[in-house]
Design a protein around this motif. Structure first.
Motif, short mmCIF file in Angstrom:
data_model
loop_
_atom_site.label_atom_id
_atom_site.label_comp_id
_atom_site.label_asym_id
_atom_site.label_seq_id
_atom_site.Cartn_x
_atom_site.Cartn_y
_atom_site.Cartn_z
N LEU A 130 0.83 -1.20 0.00
CA LEU A 130 0.00 0.00 0.00
C LEU A 130 0.86 1.25 0.00
N GLU A 132 1.43 3.50 -2.62
CA GLU A 132 0.72 4.61 -3.26
C GLU A 132 -0.76 4.60 -2.91
N GLU A 133 -1.33 3.43 -2.70
CA GLU A 133 -2.77 3.35 -2.44
C GLU A 133 -3.15 4.01 -1.13
N THR A 136 -4.35 7.24 -2.28
CA THR A 136 -5.42 7.34 -3.27
C THR A 136 -6.72 6.67 -2.85
N LEU A 137 -6.71 5.86 -1.79
CA LEU A 137 -7.93 5.22 -1.30
C LEU A 137 -8.34 5.85 0.03
N VAL A 154 -11.17 -1.78 1.19
CA VAL A 154 -10.07 -1.62 0.22
C VAL A 154 -10.37 -2.39 -1.06
N ARG A 158 -10.91 -0.91 -4.88
CA ARG A 158 -10.15 -1.40 -6.02
C ARG A 158 -11.07 -1.90 -7.13
N ARG A 163 -10.41 6.49 -6.77
CA ARG A 163 -9.12 7.15 -6.60
C ARG A 163 -9.34 8.56 -6.06
#
Length: 559
Positions: A130, A132-133, A136-137, A154, A158, A163
């Motif tokens: 995780l 970058e996520e 963005t989440l 999560v 996805r 995003r």
């Protein structure tokens, strides 16, 4: 200072900082019992430069930790105008260098912010994928106490490719939570013109304490040294290492000023470092390279363990690689039927422990007929077959320093076959077709043993196929019975050299080869009964069968 447990140690640390002229602002987790918090305040009430901030719940991975840090930093800047640098620590962060050495270091770098801050593409320490996520989440659920909701939400984001939009001008950075910032930089972060919007964004992030200050410092700082002054190491699962009393020598060589996190009962560490001189009299030259190697070795030992050591805390799994046994060993298939005295001869030639059929169905044939072997291994086949892999691993582990050899054949329990085939420590020598010799010696007719011969041949054929497969890591040497009896001396010498390459081999004799006259007729009778004995190779007829070779002596240069 952020605290949540072991408040007696936190009080000791706060007093140490205060005694060296460092004001301290303390936040205690709201989940900590009130009685413990009251005890901490009472223990520090005589110190004029100690402050406390309102208590907030600080669940791991949530914004509560950031908010507690913001409150403490705001109080620090407001109440102590003489402060030039603000260092974030926990209640288990132990100063391992004299405080005045830290003060002198900061005085030499008055405009430098010491904070680990790297872009997500360059991060190599995060666990779980995780990087970058987390930016963005959305993460409204707690990872520890609401794990199913956390993972489900999560996955749902996805699935719908959700995003979040980053705040304008924000470049995501990650780094250690433990930083030391200059007063102007910290003021600029706390008074950021878009702080309300930025805080709303980070409140739905995962582990924002590793990214909030690390990202914002890039917008306001004039000079960043991307490293932490706190020694904080993590294992392969992302959990911080805990320092105990036996790490004293290691911490003395660290190039950091603070170590996180010290065990609250490590009396020797606290007694050594929380002195007026901070252990200066015993300090050694920093050796960060050595420390990093030790931690790398610890990670390797934790992940891969020691070869052949199976234990509760680390059970070897295939995905992690490594050998399955602790030392090299030999497996002999088909030799015992050909040589009645093979086991005592091999024990003399190798100076090794040579067992019989360890995986025979009736009993475990330990060397010298022992019923209980080293490590408490029983000759019971029931106990052995409960976990054959661990039985073999225990046998090799308990006899480290002594080469072990054993017999194996198609008449044995075959569950261990994939284990020894995939073990790089195994050396397997196989004479195919020798399983038929005991059937021939039994005195029964070919018609009576045909079914058993066909079964044994199928089992041995499967074993040979396994040894020739891509998963095999053992060293193997496979000869048909016909090939072997043409020149038995050469393969016997090779197996001795392979298993004991440093030994002074003076093979003045070979084991006595069994007289095989009549065996060729027995094989023909099997063919006549409808069974094709193919694993023996092109075995000669009785008329063509050569006599056993004379005792063999290795040629030597004589001067």
């Amino acid at each position: 200072m952020l605290c949540h447990a072991a408040l007696d140690r936190a009080a000791q640390l706060a007093r140490h900082w205060s005694d060296h002229g460092c004001p301290v602002v303390i936040h205690v987790d709201a989940r900590t019992p009130q009685a413990q918090f009251d005890g901490l305040r009472a223990a520090l009430q005589d110190l004029p430069d100690i402050r406390f901030t309102p208590r907030l719940p600080c669940d791991w991975g949530t914004f509560g930790i950031v908010q507690a840090t913001q409150d403490a930093a705001t109080r620090m800047l407001a109440d102590f105008p003489q402060v030039s640098h603000v260092l974030l620590a926990s209640g288990s962060c132990l100063p391992i260098k004299p405080v005045r050495a830290l003060q002198a270091h900061l005085a030499r770098h008055p405009d430098t912010d010491f904070i680990e801050s790297v872009t997500t593409a360059d991060v190599g320490w995060t666990i779980g994928g995780l990087n970058e996520e987390r930016f963005t989440l959305r993460f409204p659920f707690k990872w520890k106490s609401q794990r199913r909701l956390f993972d489900g939400y999560v996955s749902l984001q996805r699935l719908f490719r959700f995003r979040r939009r980053l705040p304008q001008g924000l470049v995501p950075h990650l780094g250690s939570q433990w930083w030391c910032l200059t007063r102007p930089t910290l003021q600029a972060i706390l008074q950021h013109k878009d702080r309300a919007r930025i805080d709303r964004y980070f409140k739905r992030m995962w582990i924002p304490d590793e990214s909030y200050f690390q990202s914002l410092v890039r917008q306001v700082s004039t000079r960043i040294e991307s490293r932490s002054l706190t020694l904080s190491k993590f294992d392969y699962q992302g959990r911080p290492y805990i320092f105990y009393d036996d790490h004293l020598h290691l911490l003395r060589q660290a190039d950091a000023f603070i170590a996180r996190k010290a065990w609250h009962q490590a009396d020797l560490l606290y007694r050594t470092f929380l002195t007026p001189d901070g252990d200066r009299a015993h300090a050694t030259e920093p050796s960060p390279g050595k420390i990093n190697r030790l931690f790398a070795k610890a990670v390797e030992r934790r992940v891969n363990g020691r070869p052949g050591l199976y234990m509760q805390s680390r059970f070897p799994i295939r995905a992690r690689g490594g050998t399955q046994s602790a030392a090299p060993y030999g497996v002999f298939c088909g030799f015992a039927p050909l040589f009645p005295d093979f086991q005592p001869w091999l024990a003399r030639a190798l100076e090794a422990r040579v067992h019989g059929h360890l995986f025979a169905f009736d009993r475990v044939q330990f060397a010298d007929g022992e019923t209980v072997f080293k490590g408490g291994l029983s000759d019971s086949p029931t106990l052995r077959d409960y976990n054959p892999r661990s039985f073999l691993a225990n046998l090799i582990w308990n006899t480290r320093g002594e080469t072990q050899c054993f017999q194996f054949g198609p008449g044995d329990e075959q569950e261990i076959a994939p284990v020894i085939a995939s073990d790089p420590n195994a050396s397997i020598f196989l004479i195919s077709g020798a399983f038929a010799i005991p059937l021939w010696q039994s005195g029964r007719s070919a018609a009576e043993v045909r079914t058993e011969a066909a079964r044994l041949q199928k089992v041995e054929s499967d074993f040979i196929h396994l040894l020739k497969g891509p998963e095999t890591k053992a060293r193997t040497r496979i000869l048909s019975l016909a090939e072997f009896i043409e020149n038995p001396a050469e393969p016997l010498e090779q197996l001795v050299d392979l298993l004991n390459p440093r030994g002074a081999h003076r093979m003045t004799d070979l084991p006595q080869l069994l007289d095989l006259h009549g065996f060729g007729s027995f094989l023909q009778d099997l063919r006549n009964q409808g069974m094709a004995p193919v694993l023996m190779g092109d075995f000669p007829s009785d008329a063509e069968l050569a006599l056993p070779a004379p005792p063999f002596a290795r040629p030597r240069v004589v001067r």
